[in-house]
Scaffold this motif. Structure first.
Motif, PDB file in Angstrom:
ATOM      1  N   THR A 120     -11.005  -8.581   1.630  1.00 26.19           N
ATOM      2  CA  THR A 120     -12.050  -7.861   2.382  1.00 26.19           C
ATOM      3  C   THR A 120     -11.458  -6.883   3.398  1.00 26.19           C
ATOM      4  OG1 THR A 120     -12.176  -9.770   3.876  1.00 26.19           O
ATOM      5  CG2 THR A 120     -13.779  -9.674   2.077  1.00 26.19           C
ATOM      6  N   SER A 121     -10.202  -7.086   3.794  1.00 28.30           N
ATOM      7  CA  SER A 121      -9.574  -6.140   4.719  1.00 28.30           C
ATOM      8  C   SER A 121      -9.366  -4.774   4.073  1.00 28.30           C
ATOM      9  CB  SER A 121      -8.230  -6.686   5.201  1.00 28.30           C
ATOM     10  OG  SER A 121      -7.341  -6.859   4.114  1.00 28.30           O
ATOM     11  N   SER A 122      -9.451  -4.723   2.759  1.00 23.13           N
ATOM     12  CA  SER A 122      -9.215  -3.454   2.064  1.00 23.13           C
ATOM     13  C   SER A 122     -10.225  -2.387   2.447  1.00 23.13           C
ATOM     14  CB  SER A 122      -9.241  -3.673   0.543  1.00 23.13           C
ATOM     15  OG  SER A 122      -8.140  -4.458   0.128  1.00 23.13           O
ATOM     16  N   PHE A 123     -11.435  -2.782   2.798  1.00 18.73           N
ATOM     17  CA  PHE A 123     -12.445  -1.782   3.156  1.00 18.73           C
ATOM     18  C   PHE A 123     -12.017  -1.019   4.408  1.00 18.73           C
ATOM     19  CE2 PHE A 123     -14.574  -4.728   0.394  1.00 18.73           C
ATOM     20  CZ  PHE A 123     -15.415  -3.931  -0.357  1.00 18.73           C
ATOM     21  N   ALA A 124     -11.561  -1.738   5.433  1.00 18.34           N
ATOM     22  CA  ALA A 124     -11.081  -1.069   6.643  1.00 18.34           C
ATOM     23  C   ALA A 124      -9.820  -0.276   6.365  1.00 18.34           C
ATOM     24  CB  ALA A 124     -10.828  -2.102   7.735  1.00 18.34           C
ATOM     25  N   ASN A 125      -8.951  -0.820   5.530  1.00 17.62           N
ATOM     26  CA  ASN A 125      -7.699  -0.126   5.227  1.00 17.62           C
ATOM     27  C   ASN A 125      -7.940   1.150   4.425  1.00 17.62           C
ATOM     28  OD1 ASN A 125      -6.236  -2.120   6.556  1.00 17.62           O
ATOM     29  ND2 ASN A 125      -6.050  -3.373   4.706  1.00 17.62           N
ATOM     30  N   ILE A 126      -8.903   1.106   3.525  1.00 14.52           N
ATOM     31  CA  ILE A 126      -9.262   2.316   2.770  1.00 14.52           C
ATOM     32  C   ILE A 126      -9.862   3.357   3.707  1.00 14.52           C
ATOM     33  CG2 ILE A 126     -10.905   3.206   1.048  1.00 14.52           C
ATOM     34  CD1 ILE A 126     -10.298   0.630  -0.581  1.00 14.52           C
ATOM     35  N   LYS A 127     -10.700   2.912   4.629  1.00 15.84           N
ATOM     36  CA  LYS A 127     -11.257   3.850   5.608  1.00 15.84           C
ATOM     37  C   LYS A 127     -10.150   4.518   6.418  1.00 15.84           C
ATOM     38  CE  LYS A 127     -14.264   5.955   8.218  1.00 15.84           C
ATOM     39  NZ  LYS A 127     -15.124   7.030   7.706  1.00 15.84           N
ATOM     40  N   ALA A 128      -9.117   3.757   6.752  1.00 13.33           N
ATOM     41  CA  ALA A 128      -8.027   4.293   7.562  1.00 13.33           C
ATOM     42  C   ALA A 128      -7.248   5.386   6.849  1.00 13.33           C
ATOM     43  CB  ALA A 128      -7.086   3.163   7.978  1.00 13.33           C
ATOM     44  N   THR A 129      -7.363   5.489   5.528  1.00  6.37           N
ATOM     45  CA  THR A 129      -6.698   6.574   4.795  1.00  6.37           C
ATOM     46  C   THR A 129      -7.398   7.912   5.003  1.00  6.37           C
ATOM     47  OG1 THR A 129      -8.024   6.335   2.768  1.00  6.37           O
ATOM     48  CG2 THR A 129      -6.038   4.955   2.970  1.00  6.37           C
ATOM     49  N   THR A 156     -18.330  10.772  14.393  1.00 16.74           N
ATOM     50  CA  THR A 156     -16.982  10.237  14.594  1.00 16.74           C
ATOM     51  C   THR A 156     -16.361   9.812  13.268  1.00 16.74           C
ATOM     52  OG1 THR A 156     -15.656   8.530  15.689  1.00 16.74           O
ATOM     53  CG2 THR A 156     -17.867   7.910  15.044  1.00 16.74           C
ATOM     54  N   THR A 157     -15.064   9.953  13.152  1.00 14.86           N
ATOM     55  CA  THR A 157     -14.368   9.522  11.935  1.00 14.86           C
ATOM     56  C   THR A 157     -13.336   8.437  12.230  1.00 14.86           C
ATOM     57  OG1 THR A 157     -12.712  11.268  12.214  1.00 14.86           O
ATOM     58  CG2 THR A 157     -14.613  11.776  10.827  1.00 14.86           C
ATOM     59  N   THR A 158     -13.414   7.858  13.439  1.00 12.33           N
ATOM     60  CA  THR A 158     -12.465   6.805  13.798  1.00 12.33           C
ATOM     61  C   THR A 158     -12.768   5.551  13.002  1.00 12.33           C
ATOM     62  OG1 THR A 158     -12.332   7.665  16.037  1.00 12.33           O
ATOM     63  CG2 THR A 158     -11.519   5.427  15.673  1.00 12.33           C
ATOM     64  N   PRO A 159     -11.815   5.059  12.230  1.00 10.80           N
ATOM     65  CA  PRO A 159     -12.081   3.882  11.401  1.00 10.80           C
ATOM     66  C   PRO A 159     -12.054   2.593  12.192  1.00 10.80           C
ATOM     67  CG  PRO A 159      -9.812   4.556  11.134  1.00 10.80           C
ATOM     68  CD  PRO A 159     -10.469   5.587  12.013  1.00 10.80           C
ATOM     69  N   THR A 160     -12.690   1.588  11.653  1.00  9.00           N
ATOM     70  CA  THR A 160     -12.563   0.249  12.197  1.00  9.00           C
ATOM     71  C   THR A 160     -11.106  -0.177  12.106  1.00  9.00           C
ATOM     72  OG1 THR A 160     -14.783  -0.258  11.418  1.00  9.00           O
ATOM     73  CG2 THR A 160     -13.369  -2.134  11.930  1.00  9.00           C
ATOM     74  N   THR A 161     -10.616  -0.863  13.146  1.00  5.67           N
ATOM     75  CA  THR A 161      -9.225  -1.308  13.128  1.00  5.67           C
ATOM     76  C   THR A 161      -8.973  -2.193  11.924  1.00  5.67           C
ATOM     77  OG1 THR A 161      -9.155  -1.257  15.533  1.00  5.67           O
ATOM     78  CG2 THR A 161      -7.436  -2.531  14.419  1.00  5.67           C
ATOM     79  N   PRO A 162      -8.007  -1.846  11.084  1.00  6.48           N
ATOM     80  CA  PRO A 162      -7.762  -2.641   9.887  1.00  6.48           C
ATOM     81  C   PRO A 162      -7.349  -4.066  10.231  1.00  6.48           C
ATOM     82  CG  PRO A 162      -6.653  -0.515   9.755  1.00  6.48           C
ATOM     83  CD  PRO A 162      -7.140  -0.672  11.157  1.00  6.48           C
ATOM     84  N   ALA A 163      -7.892  -5.000   9.482  1.00  4.79           N
ATOM     85  CA  ALA A 163      -7.495  -6.383   9.644  1.00  4.79           C
ATOM     86  C   ALA A 163      -6.164  -6.606   8.948  1.00  4.79           C
ATOM     87  CB  ALA A 163      -8.564  -7.303   9.042  1.00  4.79           C
ATOM     88  N   THR A 164      -5.495  -7.696   9.305  1.00  2.62           N
ATOM     89  CA  THR A 164      -4.250  -8.034   8.626  1.00  2.62           C
ATOM     90  C   THR A 164      -4.538  -8.343   7.177  1.00  2.62           C
ATOM     91  OG1 THR A 164      -3.373  -8.950  10.665  1.00  2.62           O
ATOM     92  CG2 THR A 164      -2.279  -9.606   8.615  1.00  2.62           C
ATOM     93  N   PRO A 165      -3.859  -7.683   6.241  1.00  5.26           N
ATOM     94  CA  PRO A 165      -4.155  -7.918   4.827  1.00  5.26           C
ATOM     95  C   PRO A 165      -3.939  -9.379   4.458  1.00  5.26           C
ATOM     96  CG  PRO A 165      -2.705  -6.018   5.107  1.00  5.26           C
ATOM     97  CD  PRO A 165      -2.801  -6.691   6.431  1.00  5.26           C
ATOM     98  N   THR A 166      -4.870  -9.894   3.676  1.00  4.26           N
ATOM     99  CA  THR A 166      -4.696 -11.247   3.177  1.00  4.26           C
ATOM    100  C   THR A 166      -3.798 -11.199   1.964  1.00  4.26           C
ATOM    101  OG1 THR A 166      -6.649 -10.984   1.805  1.00  4.26           O
ATOM    102  CG2 THR A 166      -6.975 -11.962   3.974  1.00  4.26           C
ATOM    103  N   SER A 167      -3.200 -12.312   1.644  1.00  4.21           N
ATOM    104  CA  SER A 167      -2.316 -12.335   0.480  1.00  4.21           C
ATOM    105  C   SER A 167      -3.131 -12.213  -0.780  1.00  4.21           C
ATOM    106  CB  SER A 167      -1.513 -13.636   0.458  1.00  4.21           C
ATOM    107  OG  SER A 167      -2.382 -14.738   0.414  1.00  4.21           O
TER     108      SER A 167
END
Length: 458
Positions: A63-72, A327-338
């Motif tokens: 689920t952390s991928s959503f924030a991480n994708i936004k951060a791109t 605003t385009t500031t993304p949510t802070t990405p969570a630590t990726p789960t394994s």
């Protein structure tokens, strides 16, 4: 005289109503909507998709991928779902996906992957079955029209009888509308999404006309069929000249000269104001298509760097949907789960050989993961038996004139129809029961049958 005035008044009112209807903008409809060749938001602002595909159905814990994708810099995520071909994504799970998209200010394209390669892959679902899946999710989809696009079925027809795509797609669009869906609908091309026989190109207007709400966008998937700038430009020009709404719903990168010309895909999309959504964030059984290593946003692959940081990539060309504000500031990405220990099913797997039980030294299975006129992409999975091994060799012989033209994650040589594949330095050692995969590109004519494999180990 009074009767004539009443009649005249009635006529004038009718004419006025007609004029109002004629000038009502397309974006007056609910949520995201097609207007001409553009996608527009409910406020009339043009929205151009710039996004990444995420294999959610096989990696639901990521689920952390959503924030991480936004951060791109992406403004869109296309989410892989299944209604039962793989572990089904329930209504509660889909509701959570939508919530994650909204929390991270991403437009959410939901796609049913069950239909991949229908007609050629015996496990694939029909488009009608896909519509039934969406109907079962209606309670969590209605009211989300500003945020959600429904991609009815991924790559819904393989290379067998692609002409069936038109009637099946028309019926699916009409069934979605008769069941009350007002969302922007996305429909994929046949030929495993690549439309190399031009069924979608030649029947696009029929499909668009079938939508009573005129709210459908066509989606082309660009891989090895589109390995030159000329092939990409020609295809896109046809849709532009006909005024048909189109986006590139999937594409990979040019890791070899026979693969998709991703630089032209992105540059042409930016120049034309077309959406593009790259495949995919991580977790592919063919890791050459991963944008990150093990879902880690700090480990962008070559492909990840190209689509995120390239001149026509996400950071430079993506604008957030105005429904989320400016605003385009993304949510802070969570630590990726394994990542889970099991690999997802491949994006396309029209033909596979059975995997025998891993009780000997090793076993191997062969799959055709994509096919087009004259060419195909394959994958072999090698599994250790009851004991660990240090090296492996896989052999097979083609029966119908196929040949391997390029390979990765293995050293592959051919002598006539006989093919030998050996491990490379980093994937020869396997613990008992463990697996590794290698991929290759090949050529074929007439028949592309699956060969029998033998596996030896030391």
């Amino acid at each position: 005289m009074k009767k004539h005035l009443i009649a005249l008044g009635t006529v004038l009112l009718a004419v006025a109503a007609t004029i109002v209807a004629a000038v009502s903008p397309a974006w007056a409809a609910t949520g995201l909507h097609v207007s001409g060749t553009n996608i527009v938001e409910s406020n009339g602002n043009v929205f151009v998709m710039r996004g990444i595909n995420h294999a959610h159905t096989w990696y639901t814990s990521q689920t952390s991928s959503f924030a991480n994708i936004k951060a791109t810099g992406a403004n869109t995520v296309r989410v892989v779902l299944s209604g039962g071909r793989w572990t089904a994504n329930s209504a509660s799970d889909v509701a959570n996906v939508i919530a994650l998209c909204k929390a991270n200010k991403l437009i959410c394209v939901l796609e049913d992957h069950d239909t991949t390669g229908y007609g050629e892959d015996s496990a694939a679902y029909t488009l009608d079955q896909a519509v039934n899946y969406w109907i079962g999710l209606k309670s969590v989809l209605v009211g989300q029209e500003d945020y959600v696009v429904i991609n009815i079925g991924n790559e819904p027809i393989g290379n067998t009888n692609p002409s069936q795509w038109t009637a099946a797609t028309v019926a699916a669009v009409q069934k979605m509308r008769t069941n009350g869906f007002q969302h922007l609908l996305m429909v994929d091309a046949p030929n495993w999404g690549q439309d190399w026989q031009y069924t979608m190109r030649d029947n696009a207007q029929t499909v668009l006309d079938a939508d009573t709400q005129k709210n459908t966008i066509l989606s082309i998937h660009m891989y090895a069929v589109f390995n030159t700038a000329a092939s990409i430009v020609s295809y896109l020009d046809t849709f532009k000249n006909n005024g048909w709404p189109l986006l590139v719903g999937e594409f990979g990168w040019q890791f070899s000269s026979s693969e998709v010309d991703d630089q032209t895909v992105m540059s042409e999309a930016v120049k034309r104001g077309l959406g593009y959504i790259g495949w995919s964030w991580s977790g592919n059984t063919d890791p050459i298509l991963d944008m990150t290593t093990s879902f880690d946003p700090a480990q962008l692959t070559t492909w990840g760097q190209r689509i995120v940081n390239g001149a026509n990539g996400l950071k430079a060309n993506s604008k957030q949907a105005t429904i989320f504000g400016t605003t385009t500031t993304p949510t802070t990405p969570a630590t990726p789960t394994s990542s889970p220990t099991t690999s997802p099913s491949p994006t396309v797997s029209p033909t596979t050989s059975p995997t025998p039980p891993a009780t000997g030294a090793c076993s191997a299975s062969y799959a055709v993961t994509g096919s087009w006129g004259g060419g195909f992409q394959g994958e072999v999975k090698v599994t250790a038996g009851s004991a660990a091994l240090n090296a492996w060799t896989v052999n097979w012989t083609y029966a119908n004139g196929q040949s391997v033209t390029q390979a990765w994650n293995a050293s592959v040589t051919s002598s006539g129809a006989a093919v030998t594949a050996k491990n490379v330095s980093y994937n020869g050692k396997l613990s008992a029961g463990a697996s590794t995969t290698f991929g290759f590109l090949g050529s074929w004519t007439g028949t592309n049958s699956v060969p029998a494999l033998t596996c030896s180990a030391s």
